[in-house]
Design an enzyme around this catalytic site. Structure first.
Site, PDB file in Angstrom:
ATOM      1  N   HIS A  54       0.657  -1.009   0.011  1.00 31.92           N
ATOM      2  CA  HIS A  54       0.052  -0.076  -0.192  1.00 31.92           C
ATOM      3  C   HIS A  54       0.875   1.209   0.058  1.00 31.92           C
ATOM      4  O   HIS A  54       1.976   1.180   0.238  1.00 31.92           O
ATOM      5  CB  HIS A  54      -0.960   0.054   0.954  1.00 31.92           C
ATOM      6  CG  HIS A  54      -0.371   0.013   2.951  1.00 31.92           C
ATOM      7  ND1 HIS A  54       0.197  -0.914   3.178  1.00 31.92           N
ATOM      8  CD2 HIS A  54      -0.396   1.031   3.546  1.00 31.92           C
ATOM      9  CE1 HIS A  54       0.891  -0.629   4.225  1.00 31.92           C
ATOM     10  NE2 HIS A  54       0.261   0.566   4.643  1.00 31.92           N
ATOM     11  N   HIS A  56       1.438   3.870   1.990  1.00 30.30           N
ATOM     12  CA  HIS A  56       2.026   4.487   3.205  1.00 30.30           C
ATOM     13  C   HIS A  56       3.413   4.882   3.103  1.00 30.30           C
ATOM     14  O   HIS A  56       4.202   3.710   2.796  1.00 30.30           O
ATOM     15  CB  HIS A  56       1.473   3.976   4.277  1.00 30.30           C
ATOM     16  CG  HIS A  56      -0.111   4.125   4.764  1.00 30.30           C
ATOM     17  ND1 HIS A  56      -0.733   3.448   5.612  1.00 30.30           N
ATOM     18  CD2 HIS A  56      -0.690   5.342   4.308  1.00 30.30           C
ATOM     19  CE1 HIS A  56      -1.761   3.814   5.706  1.00 30.30           C
ATOM     20  NE2 HIS A  56      -2.026   4.814   5.057  1.00 30.30           N
ATOM     21  N   ASP A  58       5.957   4.573   5.025  1.00 29.42           N
ATOM     22  CA  ASP A  58       6.896   3.586   5.574  1.00 29.42           C
ATOM     23  C   ASP A  58       7.027   2.234   4.622  1.00 29.42           C
ATOM     24  O   ASP A  58       7.777   1.648   5.125  1.00 29.42           O
ATOM     25  CB  ASP A  58       6.499   3.366   7.132  1.00 29.42           C
ATOM     26  CG  ASP A  58       5.214   2.759   7.236  1.00 29.42           C
ATOM     27  OD1 ASP A  58       4.141   3.461   6.545  1.00 29.42           O
ATOM     28  OD2 ASP A  58       4.938   2.005   8.121  1.00 29.42           O
ATOM     29  N   HIS A  59       6.334   2.372   3.865  1.00 28.57           N
ATOM     30  CA  HIS A  59       6.307   1.062   2.949  1.00 28.57           C
ATOM     31  C   HIS A  59       6.975   1.397   1.672  1.00 28.57           C
ATOM     32  O   HIS A  59       6.993   0.464   0.568  1.00 28.57           O
ATOM     33  CB  HIS A  59       4.931   0.298   2.715  1.00 28.57           C
ATOM     34  CG  HIS A  59       4.226  -0.249   3.875  1.00 28.57           C
ATOM     35  ND1 HIS A  59       4.469  -1.418   4.221  1.00 28.57           N
ATOM     36  CD2 HIS A  59       4.034   0.568   4.987  1.00 28.57           C
ATOM     37  CE1 HIS A  59       3.930  -1.549   5.768  1.00 28.57           C
ATOM     38  NE2 HIS A  59       3.527  -0.359   6.152  1.00 28.57           N
ATOM     39  N   HIS A  98      -7.173  -1.208   5.659  1.00 31.08           N
ATOM     40  CA  HIS A  98      -6.361  -0.357   6.166  1.00 31.08           C
ATOM     41  C   HIS A  98      -6.291   0.772   5.250  1.00 31.08           C
ATOM     42  O   HIS A  98      -6.332   1.848   5.596  1.00 31.08           O
ATOM     43  CB  HIS A  98      -4.903  -1.102   6.400  1.00 31.08           C
ATOM     44  CG  HIS A  98      -3.848  -0.349   6.758  1.00 31.08           C
ATOM     45  ND1 HIS A  98      -3.859   0.213   7.833  1.00 31.08           N
ATOM     46  CD2 HIS A  98      -2.611   0.208   6.174  1.00 31.08           C
ATOM     47  CE1 HIS A  98      -2.525   0.988   8.139  1.00 31.08           C
ATOM     48  NE2 HIS A  98      -2.067   0.944   6.934  1.00 31.08           N
ATOM     49  N   ASP A 121       0.154  -4.069   5.903  1.00 28.63           N
ATOM     50  CA  ASP A 121      -0.464  -3.598   7.228  1.00 28.63           C
ATOM     51  C   ASP A 121      -1.967  -4.275   7.180  1.00 28.63           C
ATOM     52  O   ASP A 121      -2.810  -3.627   7.942  1.00 28.63           O
ATOM     53  CB  ASP A 121      -0.538  -2.138   7.370  1.00 28.63           C
ATOM     54  CG  ASP A 121       0.913  -1.678   7.516  1.00 28.63           C
ATOM     55  OD1 ASP A 121       1.739  -2.367   7.534  1.00 28.63           O
ATOM     56  OD2 ASP A 121       0.778  -0.369   7.580  1.00 28.63           O
ATOM     57  N   HIS A 159       4.942  -5.181   9.694  1.00 30.96           N
ATOM     58  CA  HIS A 159       5.181  -4.518  11.092  1.00 30.96           C
ATOM     59  C   HIS A 159       5.617  -5.891  12.051  1.00 30.96           C
ATOM     60  O   HIS A 159       4.963  -6.634  11.834  1.00 30.96           O
ATOM     61  CB  HIS A 159       4.370  -3.536  11.659  1.00 30.96           C
ATOM     62  CG  HIS A 159       4.305  -2.367  10.855  1.00 30.96           C
ATOM     63  ND1 HIS A 159       5.315  -1.252  11.271  1.00 30.96           N
ATOM     64  CD2 HIS A 159       3.537  -1.922   9.925  1.00 30.96           C
ATOM     65  CE1 HIS A 159       4.912  -0.206  10.194  1.00 30.96           C
ATOM     66  NE2 HIS A 159       3.739  -0.576   9.372  1.00 30.96           N
TER      67      HIS A 159
END
Ligand SMILES: [Zn+2]
Length: 244
Positions: A54, A56, A58-59, A98, A121, A159
């Site tokens: 996805h 976001h 941090d990915h 998410h 996530d 995570h």
């Protein structure tokens, strides 16, 4: 598919390198280019493709840098399809919840290897992501798709929230000895800086309190014996949001 290398990154993210042919790898959810480049060098690997579950930060934050430094190809499947990297068939499973466009990557089993799924996530070990962009019932439907895969399918999430997930599960079922034992083991691995991945579908169906929203024992534990699975899931998710 020969092996998966787990790269802990940022504060609690996992980035994965999948070796699919000789020294060629693809990467899943590269939130940190430097960590990926370091691992490629350490293991003498050649990065050919990038996937992310996805959008976001941090990915995805490492994607541009990796493209520039390695010339790798960035794949951005928008809908359910089968990707082919080398001899590996990767089924893109749409798992909205998410985010609206969250997907999981399912490496279908073959004679050489068992199935593997990268869940971003959506599904964590012992837990699940927060439904941010979708209704909680949509998240439940997405989790059901993952739970339907074969029991031995290895799960690599985005995570490491494993410890707090088991701690939360024990607030729902304080006497669950299996979860208590997993929590004890996870604390031990963390002392030794070992990753808590992978898990597998069989283990999650037995120990992940969210996937057990259809289990009469969980329903009884929160006094929702007659509620639907989706209602139970929504209540567990509500409690988890308060828990942390
Ligand atoms: Zn996210």
């Amino acid at each position: 598919m020969e092996s998966v290398i787990t790269i802990p990154a940022l504060s609690d993210n996992y980035i994965y390198l999948c070796r699919y042919y000789q020294n060629n790898v693809f990467v899943v959810d590269p939130g940190d280019a430097r960590a990926v480049l370091k691992a490629l060098e350490k293991h003498s690997l050649n990065l050919t493709h990038v996937l992310s579950t996805h959008r976001h930060f941090d990915h995805t934050a490492g994607i541009e840098d990796l493209k520039e430094k390695t010339g790798c190809k960035v794949l951005a499947p928008e809908k359910a399809e089968i990707l082919h990297i080398g001899n590996v068939n990767i089924q893109v499973i749409a798992t909205p919840g998410h985010t609206r466009d969250s997907v999981c990557y399912y490496l279908q089993p073959s004679e050489k290897h068992i199935g593997v799924i990268f869940t971003g996530d959506t599904l964590f070990i012992g837990g699940c992501g927060r439904p941010i962009e979708c209704d909680v019932s949509i998240m439940w439907d997405s989790l059901q798709k993952i739970a339907a895969l074969p029991d031995d399918t290895l799960i690599y999430p985005g995570h490491d929230y494993t410890e707090e997930n088991y701690e939360f599960a024990l607030t729902i079922e304080p006497d669950n000895k299996v979860v208590a034992e997993y929590l004890r083991a996870v604390k031990e691995w963390q002392k030794q800086s070992k990753p808590t991945v992978p898990s597998n579908i069989g283990q999650e169906r037995a120990t992940n309190v969210f996937l057990r929203s259809d289990d009469p024992q969980i329903k009884a534990a929160i006094n929702m014996n007659n509620a639907t699975d989706s209602e139970v899931f929504a209540e567990l998710r509500r409690r988890k949001n308060i828990f942390g």
